[in-house]
Design a protein around this motif. Structure first.
Motif, PDB file in Angstrom:
ATOM      1  N   ASP A  42       0.849  -1.190   0.000  1.00  0.00           N
ATOM      2  CA  ASP A  42       0.000   0.000   0.000  1.00  0.00           C
ATOM      3  C   ASP A  42       0.882   1.237   0.000  1.00  0.00           C
ATOM      4  OD1 ASP A  42       0.489   0.763   2.955  1.00  0.00           O
ATOM      5  OD2 ASP A  42      -0.177  -1.326   3.065  1.00  0.00           O
ATOM      6  N   TRP A  43       0.265   2.391  -0.229  1.00  0.00           N
ATOM      7  CA  TRP A  43       0.996   3.638  -0.399  1.00  0.00           C
ATOM      8  C   TRP A  43       1.709   4.067   0.880  1.00  0.00           C
ATOM      9  CZ3 TRP A  43       1.788   5.167  -5.173  1.00  0.00           C
ATOM     10  CH2 TRP A  43       0.883   4.791  -6.168  1.00  0.00           C
ATOM     11  N   ARG A 120      -3.416   9.236  -2.170  1.00  0.00           N
ATOM     12  CA  ARG A 120      -2.273   8.333  -2.228  1.00  0.00           C
ATOM     13  C   ARG A 120      -0.967   9.064  -1.962  1.00  0.00           C
ATOM     14  NH1 ARG A 120      -3.349   9.830  -7.408  1.00  0.00           N
ATOM     15  NH2 ARG A 120      -1.726   9.687  -9.036  1.00  0.00           N
ATOM     16  N   ASP A 123      -0.787   9.631   1.761  1.00  0.00           N
ATOM     17  CA  ASP A 123      -0.373   8.392   2.424  1.00  0.00           C
ATOM     18  C   ASP A 123       1.121   8.168   2.280  1.00  0.00           C
ATOM     19  OD1 ASP A 123      -2.951   7.868   3.244  1.00  0.00           O
ATOM     20  OD2 ASP A 123      -3.404   6.449   1.633  1.00  0.00           O
ATOM     21  N   LEU A 124       1.665   8.434   1.094  1.00  0.00           N
ATOM     22  CA  LEU A 124       3.112   8.330   0.905  1.00  0.00           C
ATOM     23  C   LEU A 124       3.851   9.242   1.878  1.00  0.00           C
ATOM     24  CD1 LEU A 124       3.646   8.323  -2.979  1.00  0.00           C
ATOM     25  CD2 LEU A 124       4.503   6.599  -1.392  1.00  0.00           C
TER      26      LEU A 124
END
Length: 810
Positions: A42-43, A120, A123-124
């Motif tokens: 996942d991110w 996204r 999240d990164l």
């Protein structure tokens, strides 16, 4: 190294009120040279791996840089110091740096930028923060003893937050615009305002697009890029060569990595430190690279001030007050360690910050009648990093092009790209550019602006008293937002043969199909091309003209050939015109031309006669030529028998006018000065290039090859330090070839050979320190293990599995 160590448990709410993901699970594999291949589900976990890996390789640089972007340098390092390495914003004093960043990238700018990012990317960022903090915590706890010895105990190595990364992203945006004017922003004060004399420094000239340097013979932060389509490879796959000439140290150095999320992302290439996406590289479907664009990304508005009120200006017949922004920073006394507050009030207008340009040109300071405001299109460009992320996931060349046109977010670069199963190549300077048409510039350029145009052509320098001139408020048809140039008004080219850029404008992207008709703000046409551009075109033509078209192995050898275009064109005429005498009269100090001395040039001429015209590590004569040409170019004595001809721009000017006594005298003096320089520093006139150009690995030296842009080297390896007794070491203030790639596509996906000049890790205690540099020094291209199978088959691959619990917010 604490593999599997769990961070403190406990989930937290994200900044948008949603429950954040609670755990991380990521695998970091490293090849022998240390390049991280990061795989996650996942991110957030992917960002965790990137943050951990970048901290592991570059903790000291990152930690100091986060201090810089927060505007806290003076509190940690005192008032008058500067950053440890050159970067896009130069080397201002700590005080000026702090006022700049606290003013330009304030909390409001960060909040606005953050709010416009896709989930996204958020999240990164959250994962990156936790990964970075985890590495710093474990290092402090005793993991990896001896690592990052230069900063492990420093109080400024602290936890970071998501806002620190967003500040870094905004700093990326400003690299070729407002960041060039740090002192002009930080020192802008109304007439009569007190100014700390110790913080005042002067620019030598207007900052130029492409980060042009003004040191003798040292010019050329930029890049080389060539893309060849099916017509050039004789119906083979399209091929891309990317070669950024970039910083070798600091936060803006290029960092290589591969990023994977199953069924969502598989991309490799390079990025800046502090950026968790690939900025140039390749995935399964596309490959792309960048060069620095000549388009202006900013403009100046001349303000007409109200009599007796230097902080009020006229706008469409009304008076407007500048917005006073008091900023207080903390300054540490380097003797006592005590902190003391320092306050400056800076000023903003509807266009942007007020700037003091008096150090760039007389009369451009803040007076009682006029002031100048800076309008930067990239201050409101939140899509830069998310655009790179979109490109990371592009499914075809057509998709890549659509993304570029839809976002128009590239902040200061040209883009060249190829795609899998696509015969075409793509070039575009489509991004964030001021929406200043030539008609608007003609109607609104002030008298002062017309004078400035002589040194900064294309710079919008407009009347700030008229709303009709305020391009920041216009939304032109086809533009993605107010103040921007429409997408269809920016240059692009899609062909089956060839496109290239070497930091001149878009004009000769393909010499068979020159691009013209665009606004001056996008760069010049019909102007002299650099020696590197001319050599690049020559290389491209030779590669395409070979039997069978462009071949990968020939391309890879040729681009590292270290040929000097100035030597190719002018070495023999210099020898013929200057070397007929044994001595020349030279003014050792150019500021005192009447005080000359006789310099024997016999040995210098002998060295030039036997030189092969290249700057390979063992070439003898390149060191002498570099210093000679730097003096000749600086003196402005070069004259040609064939002046520049816009109808033949890649072969003119040509022919040194050696019938002109002034030219011969100037060349002779330049050679004499070069002899004096090298002799004074104990450097033999016929010394091998690698004796002078090198990088240290402990006590050892790694000899290097290449040269600077002014001398017309295609293979750029250049120290901006002046030549001295130690030669021109690349350990500090170096720039040039950085992350290099040659990419094509087969049925199995990307076929990429890469080269990374500076080493993955900056830490001398790391097993990956200087490994890549030694490979580069041997001119060895490395096949990139893009697939999992290729990576697993590589020798000596290390694997680290990181798991942890989410602690940061977006």
């Amino acid at each position: 190294m604490g593999i599997g160590f769990l961070l403190a448990l406990g989930a937290c709410n994200s900044s948008d009120g949603q429950i954040a993901q609670t755990s991380y699970d990521v695998t970091v594999q490293r090849t022998q040279d240390g390049v991280p291949h990061i795989s996650a589900a996942d991110w957030s976990s992917l960002g965790y791996g990137v943050g951990y890996a970048q901290a592991q390789d570059s903790l000291c640089t990152l930690a100091e840089s986060f201090v810089t972007w927060r505007g806290e340098r003076a509190a940690n390092f005192g008032a008058d110091g500067t950053v440890s390495w050159p970067s896009s914003f130069g080397t201002p004093t700590n005080v000026d740096s702090d006022f700049f960043f606290r003013s330009v990238i304030d909390d409001g700018a960060v909040a606005q930028f953050r709010a416009e990012q896709p989930k996204r990317l958020k999240d990164l960022v959250a994962g990156y923060v936790d990964g970075y903090n985890r590495y710093a915590d474990r290092l402090r706890a005793g993991d990896s003893p001896g690592a990052h010895a230069a900063c492990t105990a420093a109080p400024w190595v602290t936890h970071i937050t998501a806002d620190d990364l967003y500040r870094r992203f905004i700093a990326v945006n400003l690299q070729n615009s407002l960041a060039l004017y740090v002192r002009s922003v930080a020192q802008a004060q109304p007439p009569g305002a007190a100014q700390a004399a110790a913080s005042l420094r002067r620019y030598a000239a207007w900052p130029a697009p492409g980060h042009g340097m003004t040191v003798k013979g040292k010019s050329g932060i930029g890049s080389n890029a060539m893309v060849f389509g099916a017509a050039a490879t004789r119906n083979g796959p399209s091929m891309l060569f990317g070669n950024p000439h970039w910083y070798w140290e600091g936060p803006d150095r290029l960092y290589p990595m591969q990023l994977r999320i199953p069924h969502q992302l598989d991309v490799a290439g390079a990025t800046f430190l502090g950026v968790p996406v690939i900025m140039l590289g390749f995935n399964e479907n596309v490959a792309w690279t960048h060069t620095v664009s000549t388009a202006m990304r900013y403009g100046i508005f001349e303000l007409s001030l109200v009599a007796g009120a230097p902080t009020r200006y006229r706008y469409d017949g009304n008076e407007e007050a500048m917005r006073a922004v008091p900023i207080t920073i903390q300054v540490r006394d380097q003797t006592t360690g005590a902190l003391a507050p320092l306050t400056r009030t800076l000023y903003r207008t509807r266009f942007g910050p007020v700037v003091d340009l008096s150090s760039l040109a007389p009369g451009l300071g803040w007076s009682t009648t006029h002031a100048y405001a800076f309008a930067d299109v990239n201050l409101n460009n939140p899509g830069t990093i998310s655009n790179f992320l979109d490109w990371n996931q592009a499914t075809s060349l057509d998709d890549f092009i659509s993304i570029q046109k839809r976002n128009a977010a590239a902040p200061w670069m040209n883009t060249l790209a190829i795609g899998r199963n696509n015969p075409n190549v793509w070039y575009a300077d489509i991004g964030a550019v001021p929406g200043v048409t030539d008609a608007l510039a003609a109607a609104c350029t002030t008298e002062t602006g017309r004078s400035v145009d002589a040194t900064m052509p294309g710079l919008p320098f407009l009347d700030g008293s008229r709303g009709a001139c305020n391009w920041t408020s216009f939304t032109l048809p086809g533009a993605v937002s107010a103040g921007r140039m429409p997408v269809n008004a920016m240059p692009s080219l899609e062909r089956t043969d060839y496109a290239a850029n070497f930091n001149d404008s878009y004009w000769l992207t393909n010499p068979k199909a020159p691009l013209t008709g665009f606004a001056q703000v996008l760069g010049p046409t019909g102007t002299v091309q650099s020696l590197r551009t001319r050599l690049g075109d020559q290389i491209g033509s030779q590669l395409m003209g070979a039997s069978g078209g462009v071949q990968r192995t020939v391309l890879e050898q040729t681009v590292l050939g270290s040929t000097s275009m100035s030597a190719q064109l002018f070495l023999q005429p210099v020898i013929d015109s200057v070397c007929g005498t044994n001595t020349v009269a030279v003014a050792a100090d150019p500021s005192q031309p009447d005080q000359t001395q006789a310099v024997n040039i016999e040995a210098a001429c002998a060295a030039l006669r036997q030189w092969d015209g290249t700057a390979n590590a063992n070439s003898r004569g390149a060191n002498l030529w570099e210093d000679f040409w730097g003096w000749a170019d600086w003196a402005g004595t070069l004259r040609y028998t064939k002046p520049f001809d816009a109808a033949h721009p890649l072969v003119t000017p040509d022919g040194l006018d050696t019938t002109n006594p002034a030219v011969v005298k100037g060349l002779a003096e330049a050679l004499g000065r070069a002899v004096l320089d090298l002799t004074a520093y104990g450097i033999a006139l016929d010394s091998p290039r690698g004796d002078v150009l090198y990088i240290k690995d402990g006590q050892a030296r790694i000899p290097l090859y290449g040269g600077c842009d002014v001398q017309g080297y295609f293979t750029v390896t250049c120290s901006s330090n002046p030549l001295g007794p130690q030669g021109e070491p690349m350990d500090s203030n170096g720039f040039g070839n950085s992350y290099m790639q040659v990419v094509s596509f087969s049925a199995d996906g990307p076929q990429a050979d890469t080269m990374f000049t500076t080493g993955v890790s900056e830490d001398p205690a790391s097993p990956w320190y200087r490994v890549s540099t030694r490979i580069y020094a041997q001119k060895t291209w490395t096949p990139f293990p893009f697939s999992s199978q290729a990576l697993d088959s590589m020798p000596n691959v290390t694997k680290t599995v990181l798991t942890g619990t989410r602690t940061s917010q977006h």
